[in-house]
Design a protein around this motif. Structure first.
Motif, PDB file in Angstrom:
ATOM      1  N   ILE A   1       0.837  -1.202   0.000  1.00  0.00           N
ATOM      2  CA  ILE A   1       0.000   0.000   0.000  1.00  0.00           C
ATOM      3  C   ILE A   1       0.872   1.252   0.000  1.00  0.00           C
ATOM      4  O   ILE A   1       0.600   2.212  -0.737  1.00  0.00           O
ATOM      5  N   GLN A   2       1.916   1.261   0.797  1.00  0.00           N
ATOM      6  CA  GLN A   2       2.780   2.434   0.871  1.00  0.00           C
ATOM      7  C   GLN A   2       3.498   2.685  -0.455  1.00  0.00           C
ATOM      8  O   GLN A   2       3.554   3.823  -0.924  1.00  0.00           O
TER       9      GLN A   2
ATOM     10  N   SER B   1      -3.756  11.098  -4.735  1.00  0.00           N
ATOM     11  CA  SER B   1      -2.826  10.143  -4.127  1.00  0.00           C
ATOM     12  C   SER B   1      -2.222  10.683  -2.840  1.00  0.00           C
ATOM     13  O   SER B   1      -1.846   9.909  -1.963  1.00  0.00           O
TER      14      SER B   1
ATOM     15  N   CYS C   1      -9.451   5.606   9.324  1.00  0.00           N
ATOM     16  CA  CYS C   1      -9.814   4.255   8.885  1.00  0.00           C
ATOM     17  C   CYS C   1      -9.826   3.262  10.039  1.00  0.00           C
ATOM     18  O   CYS C   1     -10.649   2.350  10.067  1.00  0.00           O
TER      19      CYS C   1
ATOM     20  N   LEU D   1      -8.403   2.599  -2.826  1.00  0.00           N
ATOM     21  CA  LEU D   1      -6.961   2.619  -3.058  1.00  0.00           C
ATOM     22  C   LEU D   1      -6.533   1.467  -3.954  1.00  0.00           C
ATOM     23  O   LEU D   1      -5.771   1.666  -4.903  1.00  0.00           O
TER      24      LEU D   1
ATOM     25  N   CYS E   1     -12.017   3.183   1.910  1.00  0.00           N
ATOM     26  CA  CYS E   1     -10.756   3.822   1.478  1.00  0.00           C
ATOM     27  C   CYS E   1      -9.776   2.790   0.943  1.00  0.00           C
ATOM     28  O   CYS E   1      -9.087   3.038  -0.053  1.00  0.00           O
ATOM     29  N   LEU E   2      -9.701   1.645   1.579  1.00  0.00           N
ATOM     30  CA  LEU E   2      -8.786   0.603   1.124  1.00  0.00           C
ATOM     31  C   LEU E   2      -9.201   0.043  -0.234  1.00  0.00           C
ATOM     32  O   LEU E   2      -8.366  -0.164  -1.111  1.00  0.00           O
TER      33      LEU E   2
ATOM     34  N   TYR F   1      -3.726   9.425   0.502  1.00  0.00           N
ATOM     35  CA  TYR F   1      -3.305   8.149   1.079  1.00  0.00           C
ATOM     36  C   TYR F   1      -1.936   8.223   1.746  1.00  0.00           C
ATOM     37  O   TYR F   1      -1.548   7.291   2.433  1.00  0.00           O
TER      38      TYR F   1
ATOM     39  N   ILE G   1      -5.804  10.019   7.421  1.00  0.00           N
ATOM     40  CA  ILE G   1      -6.800   9.159   6.774  1.00  0.00           C
ATOM     41  C   ILE G   1      -6.707   7.738   7.319  1.00  0.00           C
ATOM     42  O   ILE G   1      -7.720   7.066   7.491  1.00  0.00           O
ATOM     43  N   TRP G   2      -5.505   7.290   7.646  1.00  0.00           N
ATOM     44  CA  TRP G   2      -5.352   5.943   8.181  1.00  0.00           C
ATOM     45  C   TRP G   2      -5.842   5.859   9.622  1.00  0.00           C
ATOM     46  O   TRP G   2      -6.396   4.839  10.035  1.00  0.00           O
TER      47      TRP G   2
ATOM     48  N   ALA H   1       0.998   3.988  -3.095  1.00  0.00           N
ATOM     49  CA  ALA H   1       0.655   5.397  -2.871  1.00  0.00           C
ATOM     50  C   ALA H   1       1.815   6.322  -3.238  1.00  0.00           C
ATOM     51  O   ALA H   1       1.610   7.379  -3.844  1.00  0.00           O
TER      52      ALA H   1
END
Length: 129
Positions: free
Chosen positions: A66-67, A81, A93, A107, A103-104, A84, A89-90, A70
């Motif tokens: 994910i990192q 982008s 989440c 993404l 969101c996931l 993220y 935002i995390w 992004a």
């Protein structure tokens, strides 16, 4: 790296369809998003994750994907982008799980597709050496 040229966008589309997130990891390497001092470059984090059974290592690998996805999207100037890359935002989440799953899923669908679109538009050509 001629593979980042605009006319080679279809190769990345095929790699994305066949290899899922592998294309994002490879494009990330080509545009230079990896950092020597980041958490994923330290081998002892991965050893600790593997010692604590397999589950933490799988979660670490998912966070790594994910990192990098992004960061790759941010380097290719994909709109949205930067959302993220924000820790807020995390945190949101984790606090509200329904928003987190939305969101996931956005993404995992939006960013790889828009990375291919940006390669089609020629944004990857500036990283050709």
């Amino acid at each position: 790296m001629e593979i980042l040229k605009r006319e080679n966008w279809w190769i990345w589309l095929i790699i994305t369809l066949v290899g899922q997130e592998v294309a994002s990891l490879v494009i990330g390497a080509l545009v230079g998003v990896y950092d020597k001092n980041a958490w994923y470059a330290k081998w002892y984090y991965w050893v600790i994750g593997l010692i604590c059974l397999i589950f933490p290592a799988i979660v670490m690998f998912m966070v790594f994907i994910i990192q990098i996805t992004a960061l790759t999207a941010y380097k290719l100037e994909v709109p949205g982008s930067e959302l993220y890359l924000s820790p807020y935002i995390w945190l949101l989440c984790f606090i509200i799980p329904i928003i987190g799953w939305i969101c996931l899923s956005v993404l995992l669908l939006y960013l790889p597709i828009m990375i291919i679109v940006k390669l089609y538009q020629g944004k990857g050509e500036q990283y050709i050496k």
